[in-house]
Every structure is written in structure tokens, then in C-alpha cells.
Motif scaffolding. Sequence first.
Motif, mmCIF file in Angstrom:
data_model
loop_
_atom_site.group_PDB
_atom_site.id
_atom_site.type_symbol
_atom_site.label_atom_id
_atom_site.label_comp_id
_atom_site.label_asym_id
_atom_site.label_seq_id
_atom_site.Cartn_x
_atom_site.Cartn_y
_atom_site.Cartn_z
ATOM 1 N N LEU A 233 0.815 -1.223 0.000
ATOM 2 C CA LEU A 233 0.000 0.000 0.000
ATOM 3 C C LEU A 233 0.844 1.265 0.000
ATOM 4 C CD1 LEU A 233 -2.935 -0.658 2.510
ATOM 5 C CD2 LEU A 233 -3.087 -0.318 0.050
ATOM 6 N N GLY A 234 1.903 1.274 0.807
ATOM 7 C CA GLY A 234 2.706 2.482 0.958
ATOM 8 C C GLY A 234 3.680 2.702 -0.178
ATOM 9 N N LEU A 235 4.761 1.905 -0.191
ATOM 10 C CA LEU A 235 5.820 2.095 -1.175
ATOM 11 C C LEU A 235 5.318 1.919 -2.606
ATOM 12 C CD1 LEU A 235 8.818 2.581 -1.735
ATOM 13 C CD2 LEU A 235 9.172 0.110 -1.517
ATOM 14 N N ALA A 236 4.622 0.802 -2.861
ATOM 15 C CA ALA A 236 4.177 0.526 -4.233
ATOM 16 C C ALA A 236 2.861 1.232 -4.559
ATOM 17 C CB ALA A 236 4.029 -0.980 -4.442
ATOM 18 N N GLY A 237 1.827 1.019 -3.722
ATOM 19 C CA GLY A 237 0.491 1.508 -4.028
ATOM 20 C C GLY A 237 0.342 3.005 -3.981
ATOM 21 N N THR A 238 1.252 3.696 -3.299
ATOM 22 C CA THR A 238 1.168 5.156 -3.214
ATOM 23 C C THR A 238 2.391 5.805 -3.852
ATOM 24 O OG1 THR A 238 -0.099 4.949 -1.156
ATOM 25 C CG2 THR A 238 0.823 7.114 -1.661
ATOM 26 N N GLY A 239 3.593 5.460 -3.372
ATOM 27 C CA GLY A 239 4.811 6.090 -3.881
ATOM 28 C C GLY A 239 5.114 5.740 -5.324
ATOM 29 N N ILE A 240 5.364 4.459 -5.593
ATOM 30 C CA ILE A 240 5.717 4.035 -6.946
ATOM 31 C C ILE A 240 4.563 4.275 -7.914
ATOM 32 C CG2 ILE A 240 6.321 2.022 -8.355
ATOM 33 C CD1 ILE A 240 7.870 0.937 -5.984
ATOM 34 N N ALA A 241 3.325 4.086 -7.429
ATOM 35 C CA ALA A 241 2.163 4.268 -8.302
ATOM 36 C C ALA A 241 2.081 5.689 -8.852
ATOM 37 C CB ALA A 241 0.884 3.913 -7.549
ATOM 38 N N TYR A 242 2.376 6.694 -8.019
ATOM 39 C CA TYR A 242 2.368 8.074 -8.502
ATOM 40 C C TYR A 242 3.387 8.260 -9.623
ATOM 41 C CZ TYR A 242 -0.726 10.504 -5.220
ATOM 42 O OH TYR A 242 -1.825 10.968 -4.543
ATOM 43 N N VAL A 243 4.594 7.727 -9.422
ATOM 44 C CA VAL A 243 5.652 7.876 -10.417
ATOM 45 C C VAL A 243 5.257 7.185 -11.720
ATOM 46 C CG1 VAL A 243 8.059 7.383 -10.952
ATOM 47 C CG2 VAL A 243 7.415 8.052 -8.632
ATOM 48 N N LEU A 244 4.725 5.959 -11.612
ATOM 49 C CA LEU A 244 4.311 5.220 -12.799
ATOM 50 C C LEU A 244 3.207 5.952 -13.546
ATOM 51 C CD1 LEU A 244 4.216 1.526 -11.487
ATOM 52 C CD2 LEU A 244 5.831 2.495 -13.125
ATOM 53 N N TYR A 245 2.225 6.454 -12.799
ATOM 54 C CA TYR A 245 1.096 7.112 -13.446
ATOM 55 C C TYR A 245 1.541 8.329 -14.250
ATOM 56 C CZ TYR A 245 -3.312 9.479 -14.234
ATOM 57 O OH TYR A 245 -4.376 10.103 -14.837
#
Length: 311
Positions: A233-245
Motif C-alpha cells: 500500500l505504501g511504497l508501491a500503491g502510493t509512492g511508486i504508483a504516482y511515479v508510474l502514473y
Amino acid sequence: MESPLNGITFDMKKLVYPAFALLGLIWGTNFIFMKWAAVLISPAQIVLLRILFGFVPIFALAAIRRSLKWSHIRYAHHFFIMALLATAIYYFAFAKGTAILPSGIAGMLSGAIPLFSFLTAFVFLRQEPINRFTLLGLLLGFAGVLLIARPWNSAGSGVDVHGVLYMIGGSLSVGCSFVYARRFLVDKEISPMALSTYQLGLALLVLWLFTDLSGIGRIREDKIALTGLVLGLGLAGTGIAYVLYYFIVQHLGALKAAGVTYIPPVIALAIGSILVHEPLHNQDLFAMALILGGVYVLQTGKSHSPAKPLQ
């Protein structure tokens, strides 16, 4: 002969569709991670920890890229509103809804976000086209939401209407955030990375001030739930997800990037049904088809120039 710069550009473009699939997978797994964490801690605590572990990589990347400017402080009130609409309220409503509903059902309802985004943009900005296609898309999508909620048979369906309402509230909140950003922030020439940093940072501050922290340490009792919360949820679902999007938007454009919303409901439903054996009914599959079909028709209608507005 291709220049090294062109070669780099080509290589980056080859990463777009893998990034597209990865983002859909990440967002689709969020619901089972929230479900596991909800057994041990409150929805507000889930959101607090999620934002904390998502904010750290975003802040680090923004600092490295020197995206943060002191001159941005004049827009702090706008960042605060976005922190509430697009992060704190949105994440809390989804965490609360997922705690009440089966994770697969919650994931399916998340597919309706584009419907609420379109509706709020039409109501408040009058910039979205209402024609036969977009109206049909809205009707199909909301029929799917209604079929999942089944308020006429909530006791026998196993779906708590309160959970559905929380998911609708979260979708409406993030829909309003798109309208607010379009109205007050898109012309400010602030990078998406900076906007994300301010948004997450202020949301983290709000939740830190207003969240009851008693019992938050219970998350450490379940290593799987803890790992899912911190990394999923934190690193991938919020942090990395923003960068990917934002990477996908940069290379595909906003309209094509919005297609990623088709993936999470399918992933969430598959995880809930196959891995954790949540009950799955044919009408749930039909409801998901209505929601995703409605979103497709809606997005097609927005770019369908020959369509005549309704009289």
C-alpha cells in the motif's frame, strides 16, 4: 544512424506498456492489503501508514529532481484542499469500505471512479460533453454499481450497503479533486512530482494530528499484513504508483493513461475469489462488466466528435 538520445527515448517508450500493466496490478492488489490490515488496525491508521511510506520515496525523488520551490507556498491552500479530496478522504473512504466489503467487491467498485470524475467535471465545470454516448456510459456504469449494492436485497446478498456508500464517497471525493485541480492548479506550472509531494505531505500531517494512534502497533503481529501495508500500500500503491502514473501520462497522454482503470477491478476480483476464496456470483461479474463497459463508452463518447449534444 540513431543518436544515443533517440535510443534512450526509444528504450523509455518500450517501458510504457509494462509500466501500464504494473500500475494496474499494483492498484488491483491494494484492496486485499487493506483488508488484511483492517483486521488489526483502524482504517484511519491504515491510511496514515500508507501515506507515510508512500510520501518518503516521492519526497526523495522530488528533492533529487529539485521540483520543490519556495515560491509554491503561495498555493498552500490549494494543496491542502487537494490533500483532503485526493488523498485523506479518498483513501480513508476506500479503506473503510474495503474493511466492510469483500476485497473483490471493493475493487470492482473502484472501477467507477471515472464515472464520478466525469459527472463532477460536468456539474462544476460544464466542460465535459453530455451526448448520447456519455449518457449511456453513465447509465451503464451506475447500473453496475447499483447491481453490486443490491439495496433491495442487502440482507441476502452479503454486500453491506454502508461499504458501498463509503466506496462511492471515496470515488466522489477523488472525482471532485480532478475538478479542483483543473480549476485552480493546472495553470500554475507546478510539476506533477511537486504537486504529489505537497499533497501527500499535507495529508500525512492532517492524519497525524487527527488519527487515534492507540493500538496501531498491532499491525506488527501479522508479518504478512505489515509487509502488505508498508510495501504494497505504501511504497508501491502510493509512492511508486504516482511515479508510474505520471510516466504513463507523459508518454501516452491522459486519455490513454485513464485506461489503466480497467485493470484493478479485474485483479482485485481475481485475488478475492482465487486466493482468499471470497464468494463470487454471476451477477457480480455482470455488474463489473457494466461498470467497465460504462467507463469505455463514456471515454469513447468524450472523444466522439460527430456525436450531437442532447437537446
